[in-house]
Scaffold this motif. Structure first.
Motif, PDB file in Angstrom:
ATOM      1  N   VAL A 221      -0.096  -9.651   4.621  1.00  0.00           N
ATOM      2  CA  VAL A 221       0.345  -8.381   5.217  1.00  0.00           C
ATOM      3  C   VAL A 221       1.128  -7.559   4.200  1.00  0.00           C
ATOM      4  CG1 VAL A 221       1.827  -7.358   6.978  1.00  0.00           C
ATOM      5  CG2 VAL A 221       0.345  -9.285   7.561  1.00  0.00           C
ATOM      6  N   ALA A 222       2.005  -8.225   3.453  1.00  0.00           N
ATOM      7  CA  ALA A 222       2.793  -7.516   2.443  1.00  0.00           C
ATOM      8  C   ALA A 222       1.894  -6.889   1.379  1.00  0.00           C
ATOM      9  CB  ALA A 222       3.800  -8.478   1.796  1.00  0.00           C
ATOM     10  N   ILE A 223       0.839  -7.605   0.985  1.00  0.00           N
ATOM     11  CA  ILE A 223      -0.097  -7.058  -0.004  1.00  0.00           C
ATOM     12  C   ILE A 223      -0.864  -5.874   0.582  1.00  0.00           C
ATOM     13  CG2 ILE A 223      -2.141  -7.567  -1.396  1.00  0.00           C
ATOM     14  CD1 ILE A 223      -1.130 -10.453  -1.581  1.00  0.00           C
ATOM     15  N   SER A 224      -1.219  -5.984   1.863  1.00  0.00           N
ATOM     16  CA  SER A 224      -2.049  -4.949   2.484  1.00  0.00           C
ATOM     17  C   SER A 224      -1.323  -3.632   2.666  1.00  0.00           C
ATOM     18  CB  SER A 224      -2.557  -5.441   3.845  1.00  0.00           C
ATOM     19  OG  SER A 224      -1.492  -5.555   4.766  1.00  0.00           O
ATOM     20  N   ILE A 225       0.006  -3.629   2.708  1.00  0.00           N
ATOM     21  CA  ILE A 225       0.732  -2.383   2.919  1.00  0.00           C
ATOM     22  C   ILE A 225       1.119  -1.703   1.606  1.00  0.00           C
ATOM     23  CG2 ILE A 225       1.654  -3.189   5.113  1.00  0.00           C
ATOM     24  CD1 ILE A 225       4.297  -3.731   3.769  1.00  0.00           C
ATOM     25  N   ILE A 226       0.797  -2.318   0.470  1.00  0.00           N
ATOM     26  CA  ILE A 226       1.192  -1.732  -0.812  1.00  0.00           C
ATOM     27  C   ILE A 226       0.470  -0.416  -1.058  1.00  0.00           C
ATOM     28  CG2 ILE A 226       1.106  -2.031  -3.313  1.00  0.00           C
ATOM     29  CD1 ILE A 226       1.578  -4.995  -2.909  1.00  0.00           C
ATOM     30  N   ILE A 227      -0.866  -0.410  -0.904  1.00  0.00           N
ATOM     31  CA  ILE A 227      -1.652   0.790  -1.200  1.00  0.00           C
ATOM     32  C   ILE A 227      -1.316   1.938  -0.242  1.00  0.00           C
ATOM     33  CG2 ILE A 227      -3.993   1.738  -1.278  1.00  0.00           C
ATOM     34  CD1 ILE A 227      -4.959  -0.888  -2.382  1.00  0.00           C
ATOM     35  N   PRO A 228      -1.288   1.742   1.096  1.00  0.00           N
ATOM     36  CA  PRO A 228      -0.906   2.857   1.974  1.00  0.00           C
ATOM     37  C   PRO A 228       0.487   3.392   1.696  1.00  0.00           C
ATOM     38  CG  PRO A 228      -1.934   1.107   3.244  1.00  0.00           C
ATOM     39  CD  PRO A 228      -1.698   0.557   1.873  1.00  0.00           C
ATOM     40  N   THR A 229       1.436   2.488   1.399  1.00  0.00           N
ATOM     41  CA  THR A 229       2.799   2.943   1.117  1.00  0.00           C
ATOM     42  C   THR A 229       2.845   3.766  -0.158  1.00  0.00           C
ATOM     43  OG1 THR A 229       3.687   0.959   2.197  1.00  0.00           O
ATOM     44  CG2 THR A 229       5.166   2.185   0.763  1.00  0.00           C
ATOM     45  N   ALA A 230       2.130   3.325  -1.195  1.00  0.00           N
ATOM     46  CA  ALA A 230       2.112   4.069  -2.450  1.00  0.00           C
ATOM     47  C   ALA A 230       1.486   5.447  -2.267  1.00  0.00           C
ATOM     48  CB  ALA A 230       1.357   3.277  -3.511  1.00  0.00           C
ATOM     49  N   LEU A 231       0.409   5.512  -1.499  1.00  0.00           N
ATOM     50  CA  LEU A 231      -0.240   6.805  -1.260  1.00  0.00           C
ATOM     51  C   LEU A 231       0.679   7.742  -0.496  1.00  0.00           C
ATOM     52  CD1 LEU A 231      -3.889   5.737  -0.331  1.00  0.00           C
ATOM     53  CD2 LEU A 231      -3.103   6.794  -2.450  1.00  0.00           C
ATOM     54  N   TYR A 232       1.392   7.214   0.485  1.00  0.00           N
ATOM     55  CA  TYR A 232       2.299   8.071   1.251  1.00  0.00           C
ATOM     56  C   TYR A 232       3.450   8.567   0.383  1.00  0.00           C
ATOM     57  CZ  TYR A 232       5.684   9.736   4.607  1.00  0.00           C
ATOM     58  OH  TYR A 232       6.589  10.508   5.277  1.00  0.00           O
TER      59      TYR A 232
END
Length: 277
Positions: free
Chosen positions: A248-259
């Motif tokens: 889960v922690a890995i999966s939220i890296i890309i959306p968080t960076a884009l935001y």
């Protein structure tokens, strides 16, 4: 006295916002903390917020015990392709509804927006039948093509483009620009904020899509990240909770960076603040 009241109100507002931010960040901090601890420590009483022994192997297990990298790559392919095609369709449709006059435009737009009132569950079977007739069931295209059209995104883009003064378009016509040139060189650059906003929303929608892969995909090599996280959880939830939260922690890296990169344009697009002549 007024300055003291103003300072007190401002200070109280800042304290409230800081506490609210901390409250909203606590679940994310708990995810990261639990992903770094041994599975047995996740259920001990009383619970501890910080791990006593940092277990970085949980992040390695995500990639070694499961084809998590393949799931991640598939999610990126689906999300990027969906956003690219959706942006093209959304901006062209929004430009047509906002800047081109044709008979029955408002009626067509109202009928088009009525699609937002239809729940996604009601369209699952018809969309599946269409994808089956096209022979796309079992491929990533079954996830990409239905995401091309989003009435809400078209509504946002249309509303924003309507605020752009006509003087820019008239000046481009005088300079000899055609309809396509005005769309690409005048309207799109001015609508950058709302385009970024719709891209972020559609990316998150595609990134978090669980029902689509569950319905259309059967090959593990084509599964996306939400299915991968379900695999990490294991049958009847018997998987390691630390490994699951590492995924889960890995999966939220890309959306968080884009935001974080597009938050300025996201806020501008949400306010729908156009230019004034």
């Amino acid at each position: 006295m007024d300055k003291v009241k103003k300072w007190f109100r401002g200070g109280a507002l800042h304290v409230f916002l800081i506490l609210l931010c901390i409250l909203m960040l606590l679940p994310f901090c708990w995810v990261i903390s639990t992903s770094l601890r041994l599975p047995g420590e996740s259920f001990k009483l009383p619970p501890s917020f910080f791990p006593t022994d940092f277990c970085y192997e949980n992040y390695l297990d995500v990639f070694t015990k499961f084809p998590f990298a393949k799931f991640l790559l598939n999610s990126i392919i689906v999300a990027v392709s969906s956003v690219g095609l959706n942006t093209l369709v959304t901006t062209m449709a929004g430009y047509s509804f906002a800047r081109i006059n044709f008979k029955g435009k408002n009626t067509v737009f109202m009928i088009f927006l009525a699609g937002m009132m239809i729940p996604a569950q009601a369209t699952m079977i018809p969309v599946y039948i269409v994808m089956s007739k096209l022979g796309l069931v079992g491929s990533l295209w079954a996830l990409i093509l239905p995401a091309m059209i989003n009435p809400l995104s078209i509504f946002f883009v249309r509303q924003f483009m309507m605020t752009i003064p006509d003087s820019y378009e008239e000046a481009a016509y005088i300079d000899g620009a055609g309809r396509l040139q005005i769309y690409a060189r005048v309207i799109l650059p001015m609508s950058k904020s709302v385009i970024v906003m719709t891209c972020l929303l559609n990316f998150l929608s595609s990134w978090n899509n669980f029902m689509g892969p569950l319905i259309y995909l059967s090959d593990w090599d084509k599964m996306t990240l939400p299915i991968g996280l379900r695999v990490l959880q294991g049958y009847m939830g018997t998987g390691s909770v630390s490994v699951v939260l590492a995924g889960v922690a890995i999966s939220i890296i890309i959306p968080t960076a884009l935001y974080l990169c597009g938050q300025k344009y996201f806020l501008q697009g949400m306010t729908l603040s156009g230019l004034k002549s």
